[in-house]
Design a protein around this motif. Sequence first.
Motif, PDB file in Angstrom:
ATOM      1  N   ALA A 302       1.169 -12.247  45.090  1.00  0.00           N
ATOM      2  CA  ALA A 302       2.889 -11.706  44.659  1.00  0.00           C
ATOM      3  C   ALA A 302       2.839 -10.573  43.392  1.00  0.00           C
ATOM      4  CB  ALA A 302       3.389 -13.584  44.061  1.00  0.00           C
ATOM      5  N   LEU A 303       2.026 -11.038  42.566  1.00  0.00           N
ATOM      6  CA  LEU A 303       2.164  -9.765  41.471  1.00  0.00           C
ATOM      7  C   LEU A 303       1.609  -7.741  42.111  1.00  0.00           C
ATOM      8  CD1 LEU A 303       0.087 -11.315  38.329  1.00  0.00           C
ATOM      9  CD2 LEU A 303       2.821 -10.090  38.933  1.00  0.00           C
ATOM     10  N   LEU A 304       0.294  -8.702  43.194  1.00  0.00           N
ATOM     11  CA  LEU A 304      -0.129  -7.485  43.860  1.00  0.00           C
ATOM     12  C   LEU A 304       1.882  -6.534  45.239  1.00  0.00           C
ATOM     13  CD1 LEU A 304      -2.099  -5.100  44.704  1.00  0.00           C
ATOM     14  CD2 LEU A 304      -2.099  -6.299  47.208  1.00  0.00           C
ATOM     15  N   GLY A 305       2.276  -7.489  45.345  1.00  0.00           N
ATOM     16  CA  GLY A 305       3.481  -7.284  46.287  1.00  0.00           C
ATOM     17  C   GLY A 305       4.303  -6.505  45.330  1.00  0.00           C
ATOM     18  N   ILE A 306       5.020  -7.282  44.203  1.00  0.00           N
ATOM     19  CA  ILE A 306       5.381  -6.657  43.701  1.00  0.00           C
ATOM     20  C   ILE A 306       5.725  -5.204  42.482  1.00  0.00           C
ATOM     21  CG2 ILE A 306       6.735  -7.052  41.078  1.00  0.00           C
ATOM     22  CD1 ILE A 306       6.204 -10.100  41.554  1.00  0.00           C
ATOM     23  N   PHE A 307       3.688  -5.145  42.079  1.00  0.00           N
ATOM     24  CA  PHE A 307       3.482  -3.955  41.827  1.00  0.00           C
ATOM     25  C   PHE A 307       3.784  -3.585  43.395  1.00  0.00           C
ATOM     26  CE2 PHE A 307       0.033  -0.593  41.984  1.00  0.00           C
ATOM     27  CZ  PHE A 307       0.683  -0.517  40.759  1.00  0.00           C
ATOM     28  N   LEU A 308       3.710  -3.474  44.177  1.00  0.00           N
ATOM     29  CA  LEU A 308       4.077  -2.140  45.548  1.00  0.00           C
ATOM     30  C   LEU A 308       4.976  -1.846  45.110  1.00  0.00           C
ATOM     31  CD1 LEU A 308       0.932  -2.866  47.704  1.00  0.00           C
ATOM     32  CD2 LEU A 308       0.703  -1.316  45.792  1.00  0.00           C
ATOM     33  N   PHE A 309       5.935  -2.492  45.831  1.00  0.00           N
ATOM     34  CA  PHE A 309       7.577  -2.170  45.764  1.00  0.00           C
ATOM     35  C   PHE A 309       7.846  -1.518  44.741  1.00  0.00           C
ATOM     36  CE2 PHE A 309      11.615  -4.509  45.060  1.00  0.00           C
ATOM     37  CZ  PHE A 309      12.398  -4.170  46.444  1.00  0.00           C
ATOM     38  N   TRP A 310       7.592  -2.038  43.523  1.00  0.00           N
ATOM     39  CA  TRP A 310       7.733  -1.260  42.506  1.00  0.00           C
ATOM     40  C   TRP A 310       7.705   0.202  42.526  1.00  0.00           C
ATOM     41  CZ3 TRP A 310       4.646   0.737  38.457  1.00  0.00           C
ATOM     42  CH2 TRP A 310       5.776   1.838  37.357  1.00  0.00           C
ATOM     43  N   ARG A 311       6.463   0.168  42.981  1.00  0.00           N
ATOM     44  CA  ARG A 311       5.734   1.420  43.234  1.00  0.00           C
ATOM     45  C   ARG A 311       6.379   2.668  44.079  1.00  0.00           C
ATOM     46  NH1 ARG A 311       4.468   4.974  39.695  1.00  0.00           N
ATOM     47  NH2 ARG A 311       3.753   6.130  40.826  1.00  0.00           N
ATOM     48  N   PHE A 312       6.488   1.899  45.533  1.00  0.00           N
ATOM     49  CA  PHE A 312       7.317   2.377  46.113  1.00  0.00           C
ATOM     50  C   PHE A 312       8.980   2.910  46.187  1.00  0.00           C
ATOM     51  CE2 PHE A 312       2.830   1.486  48.027  1.00  0.00           C
ATOM     52  CZ  PHE A 312       2.753   3.246  48.297  1.00  0.00           C
ATOM     53  N   LYS A 313       9.377   2.225  44.896  1.00  0.00           N
ATOM     54  CA  LYS A 313      10.943   2.451  44.900  1.00  0.00           C
ATOM     55  C   LYS A 313      10.866   3.401  44.181  1.00  0.00           C
ATOM     56  CE  LYS A 313      14.829  -0.975  43.969  1.00  0.00           C
ATOM     57  NZ  LYS A 313      15.372  -1.703  43.788  1.00  0.00           N
ATOM     58  N   THR A 314      10.440   3.708  43.717  1.00  0.00           N
ATOM     59  CA  THR A 314      10.491   4.793  42.727  1.00  0.00           C
ATOM     60  C   THR A 314       9.605   6.214  42.455  1.00  0.00           C
ATOM     61  OG1 THR A 314       8.602   3.704  40.664  1.00  0.00           O
ATOM     62  CG2 THR A 314      10.646   3.293  40.470  1.00  0.00           C
ATOM     63  N   PHE A 315       9.998   6.306  43.692  1.00  0.00           N
ATOM     64  CA  PHE A 315       8.787   6.554  44.340  1.00  0.00           C
ATOM     65  C   PHE A 315       9.254   8.673  43.838  1.00  0.00           C
ATOM     66  CE2 PHE A 315       5.961   8.147  48.852  1.00  0.00           C
ATOM     67  CZ  PHE A 315       5.350   7.284  48.576  1.00  0.00           C
ATOM     68  N   HIS A 316       7.086   9.382  43.800  1.00  0.00           N
ATOM     69  CA  HIS A 316       7.667  10.585  43.573  1.00  0.00           C
ATOM     70  C   HIS A 316       6.974  12.100  44.681  1.00  0.00           C
ATOM     71  CE1 HIS A 316       8.665   9.780  39.043  1.00  0.00           C
ATOM     72  NE2 HIS A 316       7.951   9.196  38.750  1.00  0.00           N
ATOM     73  N   ASP A 317       7.068  12.161  44.810  1.00  0.00           N
ATOM     74  CA  ASP A 317       6.758  12.919  46.241  1.00  0.00           C
ATOM     75  C   ASP A 317       5.732  13.996  45.664  1.00  0.00           C
ATOM     76  OD1 ASP A 317       8.836  13.121  47.305  1.00  0.00           O
ATOM     77  OD2 ASP A 317      10.242  14.392  45.539  1.00  0.00           O
ATOM     78  N   ARG A 318       5.667  14.534  44.295  1.00  0.00           N
ATOM     79  CA  ARG A 318       4.310  14.846  44.118  1.00  0.00           C
ATOM     80  C   ARG A 318       3.189  14.514  44.230  1.00  0.00           C
ATOM     81  NH1 ARG A 318       2.010  16.494  39.252  1.00  0.00           N
ATOM     82  NH2 ARG A 318       3.390  14.622  37.918  1.00  0.00           N
TER      83      ARG A 318
END
Lengths: 409, 376, 159
Positions: A302-318
């Motif tokens: 679950a933690l991993l899922g939350i982390f990934l969700f958070w990461r890809f929500k605030t996406f940086h193009d670079r």
Amino acid sequence: MQEINGVSYLTKQIWTDATWLRFLSLNELGFFLMLIAGVLVLTFVLAYGTFVVWAERKVAGHVQDRLGPMRVGWHGWLQTLADGIKLMMKEDIYPTLADKPLFVLAPPIVFLSAFVGYAVVPFSQNAQMADLDIGVLYIMATASLGVIGLIMAGWASNSKWPLYGAMRSAALTVAYGIPLGLSIIPVLMVAGSLSMQDLVQSQNGGILHWNFFRCWPFMPLAFIIFFISNLAETNRVPFDIAEAESELVGGYHTEYSGVSFSVFFLAEYAAMYLACAVTTTLFLGGYLPPDLSGIPLILSLALLGIFLFWRFKTFHDRSQVSEAIFCAILVAAITLLWGVWPYFFWFLAKTGVLLYLMLHLRWTLPRLRIDQMMYMCWKVLTPVAFINILGTGLWWMWITGIPKNWWPY
Amino acid sequence: MTRKREFKSQEIYVNMGPQHPSTHGVLRLMLRTDGEIVSDVAPMIGYLHRCAEKYGESGTYQMMIPYTDRMDYLAGMNCNWAYCLAAEKLGNVVVPERAEYIRIVMGELNRIASHLIAFGTYGLDLGAFTPFFYALDEREKILDLFEMVCGARLTYSYFRIGGVSQDLPEGWEQRCNQFIDDFRLRMKEFNDLLSHNYIFIKRTADVGVISPAMAIDYGCTGPVLRGSGVRWDLRIDEAYSLYDRFRFQIPIGRGEKGAIGDSWDRYMVRIREMEQSCDIIKQALRGLPDTGEYRAKVPKVFKPPKGEVYVRSESSKGELGFYLISDGTDRPYRVKARSPSLSNLCVLPAISEGMMIADLVATLGSLDIVMGEIDR
Amino acid sequence: MEIQEIHARLAREFPDAVEAPPEVTSGETFLKVTAASIQDVCRFLKTESDLEFDSLMSLSGVDYPPEELVVVYHLCSTLRRHRVVLKVFVPREDPKLPTVSSVWPTANWHEREAYDLFGIRFLGHPGLRRILLPHDWEGHPLRKDYVFPTEYRGIKCHD
């Protein structure tokens, strides 16, 4: 024609009749399987080594209020690869007055001694190259061979600081081998075997059956002695006096550059990971899952899922592509391991925790002086280890009862 | 038949430096060692020698100021200050009150910055990497403050004969106050991380002990002298500038972890001095007059009357003295800088006999030398 | 203790060695000591119980061409809080005087520096070598008539 026959006869003799294959009780297929397994383990060690180097730099960075490598790949996860390529492209410099054969031979010997130990490491129930009856002794023996390489490096460099480093590491490795060996004995007494598989299986049955949680306070004490001795054997802080850069410039690898240096570097991390793997096998139940009814599993997923969700929500193009690749590898690895190979997953997780401990210690503690280290080894760890053996023996007798034939005559 | 083998051992000579990670610059130590034990140390200096004193003679009085920055490059403000003090005494210049306060703030900030480097590199010498980054992080903030006042981060040349080169920019006092408040919290972290670490104490206590008499005989000053338990600080004992208006303690080595005057004492004196400097800066910022000149009216062609002075001040490393001789012209006849690091270093051969190499590194680090100042 | 008192004290002990402090209009005054007796004077200043000059702050050379070189000793007593300046005038052609490094060990390096930069020879010094300049450097840079070399070991300098 005759020659061909001769060659074929010779080959046949080698492959089928050679006694050394019999000695290993292998046939041709087994030999090739062994080769493949060896290559696999080598690949694993190299890949994991580069990962550990990256992890070390990230841990160092975050301990020190900075970010660590950030440029190559997402959060610099390809940095080690880039550094490896850089080191390989650099010139190998041999000092003019160096003893060249020894100088060239030293890094491979150090790496080899760290690497051959992996032959008996049980990554999982079946993933083990050879389940030797004397697995633990084998690792002890091969791991302490590395010091020969270090002394060779120090001597062959024909320079004074490396010589100091070599002398220090010789003193260190020889001395700390003793508490290292003594702290294993309680485990062997409880398990009744030297084979790595048997050691793991003797801890079967959930987290409370792990050696670390048995036989308080003797086993944890053995664990601590073993861990400290391992730090010394692998030249890690606070025992890194063999390469103490503020005193000996670089210790035994002062004169090395390019590929030779990177082999030393890799060997250090291979030895470190081997130490963690053996510690896990001996004290933390090896590859066995902690058996807590899957709660941590769900939680961490679950933690991993939350982390990934958070990461890809605030996406940086670079760093989009690189990060996506990194996360994909991560997710794939975890899913694969968890679903297909849970034992291996737990092995990685446990060694990872130990590894982190080693990294964190390195970036927190100052370094000891050599006489203080010798004092600690001979006057603290060794006696305590002896007492520990006695204590464990008594404890074990109390649990299992005094054997009928305890007096052999 | 057994053949008796004879093992011969002999002492070897090792060059520590001029390129060595822990000699704090281009210092070369010739070691004679018996294995790990050092039997003799011969420091060789001069790799950074620029004959700044000759420069001083060939230019005007003002032209020497930038060269003083390059002496103790970690505490440029203090070096500027010492030189300006000497020139002002020679020329009977009265410094305005506001300028004095600004100078005290700058001097103490630079003392903190210099001690932070000493703290961080001492950690490096003993194998602890992390304190160095913590220290540099704080030092960067001090350098930001310096950059605001004079535009430079290392070689400031901010002081002038008769005051400072320019007034404080707007809002500088608040930022400085804020920094001091934050820094006091960070000091606790430093102590937790290094000062009271068990291994650190084991490595530094009873190592490189300098007795009080020895420290005075060898001309040690600053934290090295105070670490030996001698309460001697020019800011109080020869209160120059406006230091007599300030209330602060002089930390001295008390031998808490070992003998008085060991490396730990010297190290701890620096840590405690940083706290005292914070106090001084706080007081100075409170007492800073809102109006007033930041520089006295000093003629462009500064011609002090014939005479000579030796003026010393408490730099971050110790007693920094300038001996100026004027022959009545606009150029000094002789400029001599008495640098604290030189005297602090010359005690090393006397105390290092019989040490281990690791201890030598620990002792050298605790002396906190700067080669730019030794070689000048 | 003021400099007049110190002078009186020294004049009693060393009648011929110490001159009275000259009047100066600006800055500090000093005591002129003869070269031969500097070591004894310093030892006296250090050990006498009411003087106790335990610290040698600075030892400098000064060049006054064409005749004299001066060695200036700045002494300070950390116990009695007084200071004094001693000066020794030596001839420029053959500048030599006894060392005081046996009195204050810190003088060792300061004297080596004075030797290096001024060419003043300190008799009895335990190792009077160049300290800041390379051992094969020629000349003494802080002398007023020093000519800067344009070449050192093949390294050329274009002015």
